[in-house]
Design an enzyme around this catalytic site. Structure first.
Site, mmCIF file in Angstrom:
data_model
loop_
_atom_site.group_PDB
_atom_site.id
_atom_site.type_symbol
_atom_site.label_atom_id
_atom_site.label_comp_id
_atom_site.label_asym_id
_atom_site.label_seq_id
_atom_site.Cartn_x
_atom_site.Cartn_y
_atom_site.Cartn_z
ATOM 1 N N ARG A 35 13.194 -32.617 -110.424
ATOM 2 C CA ARG A 35 13.982 -33.590 -109.646
ATOM 3 C C ARG A 35 13.689 -34.992 -110.179
ATOM 4 N NH1 ARG A 35 12.879 -29.763 -105.156
ATOM 5 N NH2 ARG A 35 14.844 -29.315 -104.120
ATOM 6 N N ASN A 87 20.120 -25.509 -100.843
ATOM 7 C CA ASN A 87 19.837 -26.471 -99.765
ATOM 8 C C ASN A 87 21.119 -27.230 -99.433
ATOM 9 O OD1 ASN A 87 17.263 -25.635 -100.311
ATOM 10 N ND2 ASN A 87 16.716 -27.444 -101.476
ATOM 11 N N ASP A 88 21.781 -27.704 -100.474
ATOM 12 C CA ASP A 88 23.028 -28.431 -100.239
ATOM 13 C C ASP A 88 24.201 -27.490 -100.012
ATOM 14 O OD1 ASP A 88 22.468 -31.199 -100.191
ATOM 15 O OD2 ASP A 88 21.945 -31.085 -102.311
ATOM 16 N N HIS A 139 14.023 -33.261 -97.804
ATOM 17 C CA HIS A 139 13.200 -33.651 -98.940
ATOM 18 C C HIS A 139 11.781 -34.012 -98.530
ATOM 19 C CE1 HIS A 139 17.038 -33.623 -101.120
ATOM 20 N NE2 HIS A 139 16.253 -33.175 -102.069
ATOM 21 N N CYS A 147 17.827 -22.781 -107.487
ATOM 22 C CA CYS A 147 16.680 -23.684 -107.357
ATOM 23 C C CYS A 147 16.580 -24.252 -105.947
ATOM 24 C CB CYS A 147 16.758 -24.808 -108.388
ATOM 25 S SG CYS A 147 18.254 -25.785 -108.250
ATOM 26 N N ARG A 177 21.089 -31.246 -93.378
ATOM 27 C CA ARG A 177 19.889 -30.437 -93.635
ATOM 28 C C ARG A 177 18.611 -31.046 -93.071
ATOM 29 N NH1 ARG A 177 19.616 -31.000 -100.237
ATOM 30 N NH2 ARG A 177 17.374 -30.701 -100.129
ATOM 31 N N ARG A 204 17.025 -32.172 -114.116
ATOM 32 C CA ARG A 204 18.236 -32.477 -113.379
ATOM 33 C C ARG A 204 18.423 -33.995 -113.398
ATOM 34 N NH1 ARG A 204 18.939 -31.470 -107.288
ATOM 35 N NH2 ARG A 204 17.247 -32.929 -106.994
ATOM 36 N N GLU A 246 26.411 -26.510 -105.718
ATOM 37 C CA GLU A 246 25.852 -26.836 -104.406
ATOM 38 C C GLU A 246 26.886 -27.447 -103.465
ATOM 39 O OE1 GLU A 246 22.486 -29.449 -104.902
ATOM 40 O OE2 GLU A 246 23.466 -30.658 -106.419
HETATM 41 C C1 PEP Z 1 19.576 -27.936 -103.529
HETATM 42 O O1 PEP Z 1 20.423 -28.639 -103.001
HETATM 43 O O2 PEP Z 1 19.399 -26.746 -103.216
HETATM 44 C C2 PEP Z 1 18.687 -28.492 -104.559
HETATM 45 C C3 PEP Z 1 17.880 -27.716 -105.251
HETATM 46 O O3 PEP Z 1 18.671 -29.845 -104.759
HETATM 47 P P1 PEP Z 1 17.998 -30.878 -103.724
HETATM 48 O O4 PEP Z 1 17.190 -30.069 -102.748
HETATM 49 O O5 PEP Z 1 17.140 -31.812 -104.483
HETATM 50 O O6 PEP Z 1 19.173 -31.531 -103.099
HETATM 51 MG MG MG Z 2 20.903 -30.503 -103.930
#
Ligand code: PEP
Ligand code: MG
Length: 576
Positions: free
Chosen positions: A299, A456-457, A192, A504, A467, A335, A433
């Site tokens: 977010r 990402n998750d 993040h 996303c 991550r 979200r 995710e």
């Molecule tokens: C993800 O996990 O890909 C996502 C878009 O949410 P975040 O990156 O905020 O966890």
């Molecule tokens: Mg996520």
């Protein structure tokens, strides 16, 4: 000149002066023996450092009592008590006298030992004290080693910030107009911190392992966020080369923007939607500037991450309303709160032993129904202003989705009772995710109006790799066959029920993945706004039929390398 290799966290190239900020890491502590007759002067150094630390902590406590919530001020008070505790000091003095080593080492060694003991304690209260000991000893050591304190919120000149680690909260509180680039030992493209750096348009090179040790404050650096490299002490020739690269980069970005109003459509007429991810309402304008067709991921948790600032319904309503109005009728996907993981607010989720697998997102919201329903009502109210969609993060299975939907129904009923208008047809989406969600996408699709894949998750949990951790970052590759299969499974399940699938996660804005994702049938790509023009250009130069062939072949591959090679050779042939 030295060249350090990391990864690109946020694009852009900057030439500037380094500021090494080590507040989040222990400094290197010197160690040597001393003579018996030096004990007195060493202890005097310790007492002076303790006094200075006490003075500083008292000043912080005064401010905390005025400006922060009580729990936080209490923590500062506990630090002050520890600094003034005679027993704590006596133990350090005893060690100094018996071991005859320099006091800096003694303080570090004693506190390190104490922290280790506390961390493994079965008592939660004692475990939490480890952070206090760490904070207090760090402060004393700072005075012992005469390290000047740098406050990120008060930076006086432009810097390239060099850090071991930086939390999203640090990025939010620093004086960002002074931070021209971020160079960091830890972190990955999907952490993040990287996402926030992109949101603020700050180039970042991450995952450098030792940059904070190899770079000194004042060093001239080239931070190359495009290639994930840092040059330390570049010569004139290098500087000239990078100046040219900066110019080219800006020219290319400008040229890409000329396609802003063209549709995201392949050569053979297959149309997808490109949207932007945002973290703050102020970004909506920028998203439009890059040609976003809506907000695919807002977010919302960033409204909740500043300690001491509860995001009340009214504040949320205003924030959501601001985005919706700026987007002028284009859909805005909000979200619900995804705190936890690396998005820590000490008031909410401090003390989690395994935060990525812990009390995060929807799990946290179920335990805080009041907070959750306040958000749901704020979103519902905002839906009367313009087109809004809502989606739930970290759903692990249909029970959780149903629980979230039930609370959403309650929030709707409350709005009706209060005669507050809202969009009765508001669409509700599920984020995919977690592997268990992807595996049950067919079931989740029955109760969802759309899906949004959070790669990402999804990558993090599929491959079991944190991550944000640069040591295992090499594993977190989207081309792992398991990730591809999960994406395919999700899209197929959704399309069977005629619902659309967005993505996303960062993968949606990755130029190497665009053709593959098109071929897999993705309907919507949502990414950091600045990436939209580049992705659109690729889509407009591609044929969907060829992308489908590519996806078919990729799904038959057995290794990540095979998939990467396939995509590379396809790209060379299709877009020479
Ligand atoms: C993800 O996990 O890909 C996502 C878009 O949410 P975040 O990156 O905020 O966890
Ligand atoms: Mg996520």
């Amino acid at each position: 000149m030295k060249k350090l290799a990391g990864i690109s966290g946020s694009p852009g190239i900057v030439i500037g002066k380094a500021l090494v900020y080590l507040e989040n890491a222990f400094p290197e502590i010197p160690r040597h023996t001393i003579q018996k007759d030096e004990v007195k002067s060493e202890w005097k150094r310790a007492l002076d450092a303790f006094e200075e630390a006490v003075r500083e902590t008292r000043a912080i406590l005064d401010r905390a009592r005025r400006e922060m919530p009580k729990e936080q001020a209490d923590i500062v008070e506990a630090h002050l008590m520890m600094l003034e505790d005679e027993d704590f000091r006596d133990k350090i003095k005893f060690r100094l006298e018996s071991r005859l080593e320099n006091i800096d080492w003694i303080v570090w060694d004693y506190s390190h030992e104490l922290i280790q003991k506390l961390i493994v304690s079965s008592d939660a209260y004692l475990r939490e004290r480890a952070a206090d000991v760490s904070d207090v000893s760090r402060r004393v050591l700072r005075f012992l080693l005469k390290i000047k304190k740098i406050t990120l919120s008060e930076l006086a000149e432009d810097v390239i910030l060099v850090v071991h680690d930086l939390l999203p909260l640090d990025v939010l509180s620093m004086r960002r107009e002074r931070v021209k680039a971020i160079v960091m030992d830890m972190g990955s493209r999907t952490s993040h911190t990287a996402i926030l750096a992109q949101a603020f348009g700050i180039p970042a090179v991450l995952g450098l392992s030792n940059a904070s040790k190899e770079i000194q404050s004042g060093d001239v650096l080239v931070a190359d966020g495009l290639n994930g490299e840092v040059l330390v002490g570049p010569g004139e020739k290098e500087i000239a080369k990078y100046r040219k690269a900066i110019e080219n980069y800006q020219k290319k970005a400008q040229e890409l923007l000329s396609g802003r109003d063209l549709p995201a459509e392949t050569l053979d007429g297959y149309r997808v939607t490109l949207k932007a991810n945002i973290e703050f309402p102020e970004e909506a304008e920028r998203a439009l500037g890059y040609g976003a067709e809506g907000i695919g991921l807002y977010r919302s948790e960033f409204l909740f991450l500043t300690p001491g600032q509860p995001a009340e319904e009214e504040i949320q309503y205003l924030a959501y309303g601001q985005v919706i109005r700026v987007m002028g009728g284009l859909p805005v996907t909000i979200r619900t709160i995804d705190v936890g993981g690396d998005k820590v607010n000490p008031e909410f989720t401090e003390g989690e032993k395994n935060p990525l697998l812990g009390w995060r997102a929807i799990r946290f919201c179920f335990a805080q129904p009041h907070l959750f329903k306040t958000q749901l009502r704020a979103i519902l109210r905002a839906s009367a202003i313009g087109k809004v969609r809502i989606m739930f993060p970290m759903v692990s299975g249909v029970e959780e989705l149903e629980q979230a939907l039930a609370l959403f129904d309650e929030a709707k009923a409350e709005c009706r009772k209060r005669k507050v208008p809202f969009d009765e047809d508001i669409e509700v989406g599920t984020m995919i995710e977690i592997p268990s969600a992807a595996m049950t996408a067919d079931i989740l699709a029955k109760r969802s109006d759309f899906f949004s894949i959070g790669t990402n998750d999804l990558i993090q949990y599929t491959i079991a790799v944190d991550r944000g951790n640069e040591r295992v970052g090499y594993l977190a590759h989207p081309a792992h066959p398991a990730v591809l299969r999960f994406i395919k499974m999700t899209i197929d399940a959704a399309h069977k029920r005629k619902i659309k699938v967005a993505m996303c996660g960062e993968l949606a804005g990755d130029v190497n993945a665009t053709a593959l994702l098109l071929g897999l049938g993705l309907d919507e790509f949502s990414m950091t706004a600045a990436s939209i023009p580049r992705i659109k250009r690729i889509i407009r130069e591609t044929e969907i039929s060829s992308c489908r062939e590519l996806a078919k072949k990729a799904l038959a591959c057995e290794t990540r390398q095979e998939i990467v090679n396939l995509v590379v050779s396809w790209t060379a042939q299709s877009r020479p």
